[in-house]
Design a protein around this motif. Structure first.
Motif, PDB file in Angstrom:
ATOM      1  N   SER A   1     -18.087  -8.363  -6.990  1.00 57.88           N
ATOM      2  CA  SER A   1     -19.327  -7.810  -6.414  1.00 57.88           C
ATOM      3  C   SER A   1     -20.303  -7.381  -7.519  1.00 57.88           C
ATOM      4  O   SER A   1     -21.524  -7.482  -7.345  1.00 57.88           O
ATOM      5  N   LEU A   2     -19.776  -6.949  -8.664  1.00 59.70           N
ATOM      6  CA  LEU A   2     -20.664  -6.618  -9.783  1.00 59.70           C
ATOM      7  C   LEU A   2     -21.307  -7.890 -10.321  1.00 59.70           C
ATOM      8  O   LEU A   2     -22.504  -7.921 -10.625  1.00 59.70           O
TER       9      LEU A   2
ATOM     10  N   PHE B   1     -13.267  -6.918 -15.372  1.00 61.77           N
ATOM     11  CA  PHE B   1     -12.331  -7.751 -16.126  1.00 61.77           C
ATOM     12  C   PHE B   1     -11.133  -6.873 -16.456  1.00 61.77           C
ATOM     13  O   PHE B   1     -11.289  -5.842 -17.111  1.00 61.77           O
ATOM     14  N   MET B   2      -9.958  -7.247 -15.976  1.00 58.22           N
ATOM     15  CA  MET B   2      -8.822  -6.332 -16.022  1.00 58.22           C
ATOM     16  C   MET B   2      -7.871  -6.601 -17.191  1.00 58.22           C
ATOM     17  O   MET B   2      -6.706  -6.239 -17.144  1.00 58.22           O
TER      18      MET B   2
ATOM     19  N   GLY C   1      -8.648   3.439 -18.016  1.00 57.75           N
ATOM     20  CA  GLY C   1      -7.558   2.532 -17.641  1.00 57.75           C
ATOM     21  C   GLY C   1      -7.800   1.787 -16.357  1.00 57.75           C
ATOM     22  O   GLY C   1      -8.901   1.779 -15.822  1.00 57.75           O
ATOM     23  N   ALA C   2      -6.744   1.188 -15.845  1.00 55.74           N
ATOM     24  CA  ALA C   2      -6.861   0.228 -14.742  1.00 55.74           C
ATOM     25  C   ALA C   2      -7.018   0.892 -13.379  1.00 55.74           C
ATOM     26  O   ALA C   2      -7.328   0.221 -12.401  1.00 55.74           O
TER      27      ALA C   2
ATOM     28  N   GLY D   1     -11.895 -10.033 -10.472  1.00 54.67           N
ATOM     29  CA  GLY D   1     -11.677  -9.511  -9.129  1.00 54.67           C
ATOM     30  C   GLY D   1     -12.551 -10.128  -8.051  1.00 54.67           C
ATOM     31  O   GLY D   1     -12.828 -11.326  -8.057  1.00 54.67           O
TER      32      GLY D   1
ATOM     33  N   LYS E   1     -18.820   1.683  -6.397  1.00 52.50           N
ATOM     34  CA  LYS E   1     -19.320   0.347  -6.734  1.00 52.50           C
ATOM     35  C   LYS E   1     -20.790   0.160  -6.364  1.00 52.50           C
ATOM     36  O   LYS E   1     -21.516  -0.575  -7.042  1.00 52.50           O
TER      37      LYS E   1
ATOM     38  N   GLU F   1     -22.329   1.537  -9.350  1.00 49.80           N
ATOM     39  CA  GLU F   1     -22.038   0.686 -10.519  1.00 49.80           C
ATOM     40  C   GLU F   1     -22.939  -0.542 -10.576  1.00 49.80           C
ATOM     41  O   GLU F   1     -23.394  -0.929 -11.646  1.00 49.80           O
TER      42      GLU F   1
ATOM     43  N   ALA G   1     -17.282  -7.224 -16.066  1.00 52.34           N
ATOM     44  CA  ALA G   1     -17.610  -6.771 -14.709  1.00 52.34           C
ATOM     45  C   ALA G   1     -16.342  -6.841 -13.865  1.00 52.34           C
ATOM     46  O   ALA G   1     -16.132  -7.780 -13.105  1.00 52.34           O
TER      47      ALA G   1
ATOM     48  N   HIS H   1     -16.975   1.036 -15.772  1.00 50.27           N
ATOM     49  CA  HIS H   1     -15.709   1.673 -15.412  1.00 50.27           C
ATOM     50  C   HIS H   1     -15.939   2.617 -14.224  1.00 50.27           C
ATOM     51  O   HIS H   1     -16.907   3.378 -14.223  1.00 50.27           O
ATOM     52  N   PRO H   2     -15.033   2.607 -13.241  1.00 52.02           N
ATOM     53  CA  PRO H   2     -15.266   3.402 -12.030  1.00 52.02           C
ATOM     54  C   PRO H   2     -14.784   4.848 -12.130  1.00 52.02           C
ATOM     55  O   PRO H   2     -14.026   5.324 -11.289  1.00 52.02           O
TER      56      PRO H   2
ATOM     57  N   ASP I   1     -11.337   1.963 -22.813  1.00 51.59           N
ATOM     58  CA  ASP I   1     -12.482   2.669 -22.210  1.00 51.59           C
ATOM     59  C   ASP I   1     -12.975   3.835 -23.079  1.00 51.59           C
ATOM     60  O   ASP I   1     -13.381   4.877 -22.567  1.00 51.59           O
TER      61      ASP I   1
HETATM   62  C1  GAR Z   1     -15.369  -2.177 -10.559  1.00 49.93           C
HETATM   63  O1  GAR Z   1     -15.237  -0.951  -9.910  1.00 49.93           O
HETATM   64  C2  GAR Z   1     -15.150  -2.002 -12.061  1.00 49.93           C
HETATM   65  O2  GAR Z   1     -15.654  -0.809 -12.566  1.00 49.93           O
HETATM   66  C3  GAR Z   1     -13.651  -2.015 -12.129  1.00 49.93           C
HETATM   67  O3  GAR Z   1     -13.287  -3.054 -11.287  1.00 49.93           O
HETATM   68  C4  GAR Z   1     -14.221  -3.123 -10.197  1.00 49.93           C
HETATM   69  C5  GAR Z   1     -14.671  -4.552 -10.029  1.00 49.93           C
HETATM   70  O4  GAR Z   1     -15.345  -4.724  -8.820  1.00 49.93           O
HETATM   71  N1  GAR Z   1     -13.212  -2.204 -13.463  1.00 49.93           N
HETATM   72  C6  GAR Z   1     -12.158  -1.567 -13.971  1.00 49.93           C
HETATM   73  O5  GAR Z   1     -11.464  -0.798 -13.325  1.00 49.93           O
HETATM   74  C7  GAR Z   1     -11.877  -1.895 -15.419  1.00 49.93           C
HETATM   75  N2  GAR Z   1     -10.876  -1.015 -15.930  1.00 49.93           N
HETATM   76  P1  GAR Z   1     -15.818  -6.183  -8.343  1.00 49.93           P
HETATM   77  O6  GAR Z   1     -14.642  -7.152  -8.518  1.00 49.93           O
HETATM   78  O7  GAR Z   1     -16.205  -6.003  -6.926  1.00 49.93           O
HETATM   79  O8  GAR Z   1     -16.968  -6.586  -9.212  1.00 49.93           O
END
Ligand code: GAR
Length: 205
Positions: free
Chosen positions: A13-14, A88-89, A117-118, A10, A170, A173, A86, A108-109, A144
């Motif tokens: 940011s993590l 990863f979908m 899940g997603a 994504g 986030k 996180e 971090a 996981h958020p 998860d």
């Molecule tokens: C975060 O909120 C993470 O927990 C979530 O995607 C976001 C990534 O943020 N992950 C999931 O939902 C996994 N099922 P980022 O791209 O800003 O790091």
């Protein structure tokens, strides 16, 4: 320091929080490579930071098992002590889990086991919970479902929508993930049935 491979899909940011933490020589982990399953801002951030990027899209492989083997091979090439998901979908497959099981950390958020899940943020909002949050956990074969390493609550505001709530989650996180990776890199993980504990943990609960 412990070697990390970070997997992302994504905005990254993590990942950036981990890159910034690892820039401090006192931080007990270093990012050896970043793996992505698509073109994404996370890959651009890694490249800009001089970190090797491996791009392994599912669509480049005849089936999911071949993708899983290729991802496991590529990541193994960097010899990581820990793998960090971090944002990863994609679900990791059996070959990857066989190779790295017990040392794959995901964030996981939502407060697992609620809203796996997603769409953890969207699902929590739709349900109407007043408190959600962030969970850092070990990855197992389920969605998860792996042992929890740390959690922190985030209150839901009456006027929240998915982006505003996700952004507040986030913030939590990033800090939780950076802290858990440091704690695991330093002290490891002790498994106790379905539970996982970082020895001597004081702050993380
Ligand atoms: C975060 O909120 C993470 O927990 C979530 O995607 C976001 C990534 O943020 N992950 C999931 O939902 C996994 N099922 P980022 O791209 O800003 O790091």
């Amino acid at each position: 320091p412990a070697g990390l491979v970070v997997l992302a899909s994504g905005t990254g940011s993590l990942l950036r929080a981990l890159i910034e933490a690892a820039a401090d020589t006192a931080y007990p982990a270093r990012i050896r490579a970043v793996g992505v399953d698509r073109d994404c801002a996370a890959a651009d951030h890694a490249a800009a930071a001089g970190i090797p990027v491996v791009r392994i899209p599912v669509g480049d492989y005849p089936d999911r098992a071949a993708w899983d083997r290729s991802l496991a091979e590529s990541v193994a090439g960097y010899g990581p002590d820990l793998v960090v998901c971090a944002g990863f979908m994609k679900l990791l497959g059996p070959t990857f889990l066989d190779r790295f099981g017990g040392r794959i950390i995901n964030t996981h958020p939502a407060l697992l086991p609620a809203f796996p899940g997603a769409h953890g943020v969207r699902d929590a909002l739709a349900y109407g919970v007043r408190v959600t949050g962030s969970t850092v956990h070990l990855v197992d074969a389920g969605v998860d479902t792996g042992p929890i390493l740390a959690q922190e609550a985030v209150p839901v505001r009456a006027d929240d929508d998915e982006p505003t709530l996700h952004e507040r989650i986030k913030i939590v996180e990033r800090r939780l993930l950076v802290d858990v990776v440091a704690a695991v890199a330093t002290r490891g993980i002790v498994s106790d049935g379905r539970k996982a504990v970082i020895p001597d943990e004081r702050v993380l609960r």
